[in-house]
Design an enzyme around this catalytic site. Structure first.
Site, mmCIF file in Angstrom:
data_model
loop_
_atom_site.group_PDB
_atom_site.id
_atom_site.type_symbol
_atom_site.label_atom_id
_atom_site.label_comp_id
_atom_site.label_asym_id
_atom_site.label_seq_id
_atom_site.Cartn_x
_atom_site.Cartn_y
_atom_site.Cartn_z
ATOM 1 N N CYS A 161 1.031 -1.209 0.036
ATOM 2 C CA CYS A 161 0.122 0.058 -0.146
ATOM 3 C C CYS A 161 0.833 1.323 -0.212
ATOM 4 O O CYS A 161 0.161 2.185 -0.162
ATOM 5 C CB CYS A 161 -1.041 -0.140 1.132
ATOM 6 S SG CYS A 161 -2.248 -1.370 1.294
ATOM 7 N N HIS A 173 -8.516 4.009 -2.339
ATOM 8 C CA HIS A 173 -7.332 3.604 -1.915
ATOM 9 C C HIS A 173 -6.704 2.652 -3.026
ATOM 10 O O HIS A 173 -6.862 1.552 -3.117
ATOM 11 C CB HIS A 173 -7.073 2.815 -0.587
ATOM 12 C CG HIS A 173 -5.581 2.299 -0.415
ATOM 13 N ND1 HIS A 173 -4.699 2.740 -0.676
ATOM 14 C CD2 HIS A 173 -5.236 1.159 0.572
ATOM 15 C CE1 HIS A 173 -3.501 1.940 -0.352
ATOM 16 N NE2 HIS A 173 -4.060 1.027 0.244
ATOM 17 N N CYS A 219 0.442 2.706 6.378
ATOM 18 C CA CYS A 219 0.710 1.430 6.992
ATOM 19 C C CYS A 219 0.659 0.346 5.818
ATOM 20 O O CYS A 219 0.378 0.575 4.515
ATOM 21 C CB CYS A 219 -0.499 0.600 7.856
ATOM 22 S SG CYS A 219 -2.368 0.849 7.132
#
Length: 402
Positions: free
Chosen positions: A91, A358, A388
């Site tokens: 991510c 996202h 994160c």
């Protein structure tokens, strides 16, 4: 060491990561090329001066494989001398790509580079690239592998965040994102995605739900409860955290990051190359870093990496004017604020991934640009961007306006 400056940052709108989403018809290469072309056109950029393009991609498979950065460079009509490389830190890939571009400049091995990312989640599904972390039983057993939603629910359980807490955070994210769009705060950095006839396909984030309220979210069932129970993930993570009696499943689609498509790009270079090309620096990259964290709870890396980069720069949390933390799940941000004492009015002030989505490999570059825009809008000086990461990691960058 050479200072690295951010000269510009752009992103596409985020399209719903579904077959019916507006950007589903656009290939990942075209998404990335759209961001690169916007950087070139906005800055009247001689692309032969760009040394490298680093693009993050969380699922480098299928259409997103085979060094998508180089394909995007060519599709954007950059000079053929411009190289491209694809990197993956799950991510945080988009921010890691900017870090790598900046590192080249700071080391004196590049004058001008682009970092960014791309993800077409409607066309290349999560887990398409496979991986030992979850597919190899030996690795999964050793690392107490669970699905990320279980980790988010563990954070909520362990640190005392109720269903109302996470839902209230999600409602506020939607409210802030809607207000930011209505106020025109994204208009300078969001570049519309167009088709081959130059008609606009999408010019606004498609995932925002401004009418979201507590009642609507209360009607949603926990997304990871059955998975935790029927697939045994709750039992796995309770072995790693025996102090927790049971997992309270509080996350669902409304308080977790949205699945979307999109791309972003950040132009980074030395002061000398900027002067020679007539570019005005918008911010200096003070420092950046990465860290590993416990892989089963996995989503707590932003706090320790924040402490790491702040300590490296001789700073404290109070020295940062604004924070951007990817809203992977509501509990991730609530725990970060709780751990570091960051007030809610200084973090994700324009909403985040719960509202806007996202696009895995692109998000880091996108929120860095959002942070820079907001620092300028509020006439503030320093900002910190962090995410994160799956398997337990964190990445962060500190910038200061010039």
């Amino acid at each position: 060491m050479t200072d690295a400056y951010i000269y510009d940052a752009v992103r596409t709108p985020r399209g719903e990561g579904k077959p019916k989403g507006a950007l589903n018809e656009v290939s990942p290469v075209r998404l990335a090329a759209a961001a690169l072309a916007a950087l070139r056109d906005r800055n009247d950029l001689d692309t032969s001066c760009v040394d490298d393009v680093v693009l993050g991609c969380s699922e480098p498979a299928g259409e997103q494989g085979a060094v998508i950065a180089r394909s995007a460079v060519l599709m954007a009509d950059y000079d053929q001398s411009v190289s491209g490389v694809q990197i993956n830190r799950f991510c945080a890939s988009g921010l890691e790509a900017v870090n790598m571009a900046a590192a080249q400049v700071m080391a004196g091995q590049a004058d001008l580079a682009i970092g960014g990312g791309v993800e077409s989640m409607s066309r290349v599904a999560m887990a398409s690239s496979g991986g030992a972390w979850f597919a190899d039983p030996q690795v999964a057993f050793k690392t107490y592998y669970v699905q990320q939603g279980i980790s988010a629910d563990l954070i909520a359980t362990k640190y005392g965040f109720s269903r109302d807490d996470v839902d209230a955070y999600a409602v506020e994210s939607q409210k802030r994102a809607a207000e930011a769009w209505d106020d025109g705060r994204f208009k300078e950095s969001v570049v519309p995605v167009k088709d081959q006839n130059d008609a606009i396909i999408l010019d606004r984030d498609e995932h925002v739900r401004p009418d979201t309220d507590m009642q609507a979210l209360a009607a949603l069932n926990p997304a990871f409860e059955e998975m935790g129970r029927d697939l045994g993930f709750d039992s796995v993570i309770l072995q790693r955290y025996p102090e927790v009696e049971r997992i309270d499943h509080v996350h669902h689609a409304g308080n977790s990051s949205g699945i979307v498509d999109g791309a972003g790009a950040v132009l980074v270079g030395s002061r000398e190359i900027g002067d020679s090309l007539g570019l005005k620096p918008r911010a200096r990259i003070r420092n950046f870093g990465s860290i590993g964290s416990e892989p089963s709870i996995m989503l707590t890396g932003p706090a320790p990496v924040t402490r790491k980069v702040l300590a490296r720069g001789g700073m404290e949390t109070g020295d940062i004017d604004l924070y951007e933390l990817n809203e992977a799940f509501a509990a991730v941000v609530l725990r970060y604020m709780q751990d570091l004492g960051v007030p809610h009015d200084r973090i994700n002030v324009n909403g985040g991934a719960i509202a806007m989505g996202h696009p895995l490999g692109a998000t880091g570059a996108m929120i860095l640009g959002t942070l820079l825009d907001e620092l300028e809008r509020r006439d503030l000086e320093t900002g910190l961007c962090t995410l994160c990461i799956g398997a337990g990691m964190g990445v962060a960058m500190v910038i200061e306006r010039v």
